[in-house]
Scaffold this motif. Structure first.
Motif, mmCIF file in Angstrom:
data_model
loop_
_atom_site.group_PDB
_atom_site.id
_atom_site.type_symbol
_atom_site.label_atom_id
_atom_site.label_comp_id
_atom_site.label_asym_id
_atom_site.label_seq_id
_atom_site.Cartn_x
_atom_site.Cartn_y
_atom_site.Cartn_z
ATOM 1 N N ILE A 166 0.947 -1.270 -0.053
ATOM 2 C CA ILE A 166 0.248 -0.080 0.210
ATOM 3 C C ILE A 166 0.946 1.395 -0.113
ATOM 4 N N VAL A 167 1.891 1.220 0.834
ATOM 5 C CA VAL A 167 2.830 2.463 0.918
ATOM 6 C C VAL A 167 3.535 2.709 -0.543
ATOM 7 N N ALA A 168 3.961 1.551 -1.140
ATOM 8 C CA ALA A 168 4.517 1.389 -2.437
ATOM 9 C C ALA A 168 3.576 2.005 -3.402
ATOM 10 N N PHE A 169 2.259 1.620 -3.370
ATOM 11 C CA PHE A 169 1.445 2.142 -4.493
ATOM 12 C C PHE A 169 1.075 3.715 -4.403
ATOM 13 N N THR A 170 0.951 3.905 -2.948
ATOM 14 C CA THR A 170 0.902 5.339 -2.638
ATOM 15 C C THR A 170 1.771 6.238 -3.236
ATOM 16 N N ALA A 171 3.142 5.756 -2.941
ATOM 17 C CA ALA A 171 4.369 6.443 -3.186
ATOM 18 C C ALA A 171 4.619 6.649 -4.925
ATOM 19 N N ILE A 172 4.221 5.668 -5.565
ATOM 20 C CA ILE A 172 4.053 5.728 -7.113
ATOM 21 C C ILE A 172 3.003 6.664 -7.601
ATOM 22 N N GLU A 173 1.866 6.748 -7.049
ATOM 23 C CA GLU A 173 0.771 7.703 -7.441
ATOM 24 C C GLU A 173 1.307 9.234 -7.049
ATOM 25 N N MET A 174 1.853 9.302 -5.835
ATOM 26 C CA MET A 174 2.277 10.649 -5.544
ATOM 27 C C MET A 174 3.480 11.117 -6.645
ATOM 28 N N LEU A 175 4.370 10.109 -6.886
ATOM 29 C CA LEU A 175 5.379 10.427 -7.985
ATOM 30 C C LEU A 175 4.686 10.813 -9.178
ATOM 31 N N PHE A 176 3.817 10.094 -9.710
ATOM 32 C CA PHE A 176 3.173 10.443 -11.021
ATOM 33 C C PHE A 176 2.465 11.725 -10.824
ATOM 34 N N PHE A 177 1.723 12.238 -9.721
ATOM 35 C CA PHE A 177 1.132 13.628 -9.926
ATOM 36 C C PHE A 177 1.766 14.798 -9.293
ATOM 37 N N SER A 178 2.997 14.267 -8.768
ATOM 38 C CA SER A 178 4.075 15.486 -8.454
ATOM 39 C C SER A 178 4.976 15.855 -9.626
ATOM 40 N N THR A 179 4.959 15.146 -10.493
ATOM 41 C CA THR A 179 5.826 15.287 -11.539
ATOM 42 C C THR A 179 5.168 15.623 -12.781
ATOM 43 N N GLY A 180 3.666 15.477 -12.717
ATOM 44 C CA GLY A 180 2.787 15.954 -13.980
ATOM 45 C C GLY A 180 2.508 14.800 -15.043
ATOM 46 N N PHE A 181 3.214 13.655 -14.694
ATOM 47 C CA PHE A 181 3.123 12.367 -15.583
ATOM 48 C C PHE A 181 1.867 11.790 -15.639
ATOM 49 N N SER A 182 1.058 11.970 -14.375
ATOM 50 C CA SER A 182 -0.369 11.662 -14.326
ATOM 51 C C SER A 182 -1.018 11.882 -15.439
ATOM 52 N N GLU A 183 -0.921 13.309 -15.897
ATOM 53 C CA GLU A 183 -1.844 13.617 -16.908
ATOM 54 C C GLU A 183 -1.541 12.921 -18.284
ATOM 55 N N LYS A 184 -0.173 12.732 -18.455
ATOM 56 C CA LYS A 184 0.097 12.033 -19.660
ATOM 57 C C LYS A 184 -0.493 10.856 -19.836
ATOM 58 N N ILE A 185 -0.279 10.101 -18.599
ATOM 59 C CA ILE A 185 -0.922 8.604 -18.421
ATOM 60 C C ILE A 185 -2.217 8.668 -18.623
ATOM 61 N N ALA A 186 -3.027 9.434 -18.066
ATOM 62 C CA ALA A 186 -4.636 9.818 -17.976
ATOM 63 C C ALA A 186 -4.749 9.859 -19.500
ATOM 64 N N ARG A 187 -4.096 10.753 -20.183
ATOM 65 C CA ARG A 187 -4.923 11.080 -21.610
ATOM 66 C C ARG A 187 -4.435 10.013 -22.469
ATOM 67 N N ALA A 188 -3.276 9.114 -22.258
ATOM 68 C CA ALA A 188 -3.025 8.153 -22.870
ATOM 69 C C ALA A 188 -3.923 6.879 -22.857
ATOM 70 N N ILE A 189 -4.482 6.595 -21.618
ATOM 71 C CA ILE A 189 -5.141 5.704 -21.369
ATOM 72 C C ILE A 189 -6.720 6.091 -21.825
ATOM 73 N N PHE A 190 -7.067 7.310 -21.696
ATOM 74 C CA PHE A 190 -8.499 7.629 -22.283
ATOM 75 C C PHE A 190 -8.443 7.499 -23.780
ATOM 76 N N GLN A 191 -7.341 7.428 -24.403
ATOM 77 C CA GLN A 191 -7.326 7.166 -26.211
ATOM 78 C C GLN A 191 -7.316 5.618 -26.245
ATOM 79 N N LEU A 192 -7.041 4.950 -25.407
ATOM 80 C CA LEU A 192 -7.159 3.578 -25.512
ATOM 81 C C LEU A 192 -8.431 2.763 -25.752
ATOM 82 N N PRO A 193 -8.763 1.637 -26.189
ATOM 83 C CA PRO A 193 -9.972 1.029 -26.019
ATOM 84 C C PRO A 193 -9.953 0.289 -24.784
ATOM 85 N N TRP A 194 -11.192 0.534 -23.867
ATOM 86 C CA TRP A 194 -10.985 0.170 -22.422
ATOM 87 C C TRP A 194 -11.022 -1.322 -22.185
#
Length: 229
Positions: A32-60
């Motif tokens: 759980i700590v590792a999962f939280t740390a990865i998410e915090m890294l994604f969001f603090s670096t702005g990488f979360s937006e890139k991941i979100a936009r990429a996933i939104f463009q793919l077939p679910w």
């Protein structure tokens, strides 16, 4: 194990089992700590937006299929390979896969429903601790839930796939049902950890329990985000 039960009494476990249970729950906490740390890294670096936009463009369905494949491979490796390094690699791969698949939902919640991520995390944590405590203190074997969870999970998968194929929405009632389903899965996994898992398989046991906790967090977050919309 029978001798240990006689020595320690009906309401306690043998030292080796207690050690295994502690290791498993410690690994769950670490996951759980590792999962939280990865998410915090994604969001603090702005990488979360890139991941979100990429996933939104793919077939679910493609995303769902890839995630299920990764989950199956990680779970199989954690439960079958002898090397501890490979077991930890499987657990790490699963945590990373979970972190990536969660990004779009967390991104929406963070931007359109501030505060719900923390609330969902607290609710999930309290529910998880309570369910584990029930399994541990009651000493009851909840393995009978396995059949219910198997068929319930299959039905849920069919509904999710159908909603994607035919374009209908799975409403809040489905999310409520899935929160209950995840609660049953946590209780089932905790019971198996206490009663049935091989004592050398604490990494695989932690992976299974972490998957159930993540499932609950997903649907609690969906519910809270929907209420805030």
């Amino acid at each position: 194990m029978e001798l240990e039960a006689q020595v320690n009494g009906p309401n306690t476990y043998g030292p080796s089992r207690e050690k295994f249970i502690a290791k498993t729950f410690n690994h769950l906490g670490g996951s759980i700590v590792a999962f939280t740390a990865i998410e915090m890294l994604f969001f603090s670096t702005g990488f979360s937006e890139k991941i979100a936009r990429a996933i939104f463009q793919l077939p679910w369905l493609a995303i769902l299929g890839a995630f299920m494949l990764i989950s199956w491979l990680a779970s199989r490796a954690a439960h079958t390979v002898e090397s501890k390094a490979m077991q930890y690699a499987a657990l790490g791969a699963f945590i990373l896969a979970e972190a990536i698949i969660f990004v779009p939902l967390l991104y929406i919640a963070d931007n359109y429903a501030p505060g719900v991520i923390t609330n969902a995390a607290v609710i999930t944590l309290i529910a998880t601790v309570a369910l584990i405590a029930i399994a541990y203190t009651s000493r009851k074997d909840f393995s009978f839930l396995g059949t219910v969870l198997k068929w319930g999970g299959l039905l849920a998968l069919v509904l999710v796939v159908s909603s994607v194929l035919f374009g209908f929405q799975l409403g809040m009632f489905f999310s409520f049902v899935m929160v209950a389903f995840a609660g049953g899965a946590i209780l089932y996994d905790a019971s198996n950890i206490i009663h049935h898992y091989d004592e050398e398989r604490y990494v695989g046991a932690a992976l299974e329990l972490f998957a159930s906790v993540a499932l609950m967090f997903w649907y609690v977050l969906r519910l809270l985000t929907s209420w805030r919309d």
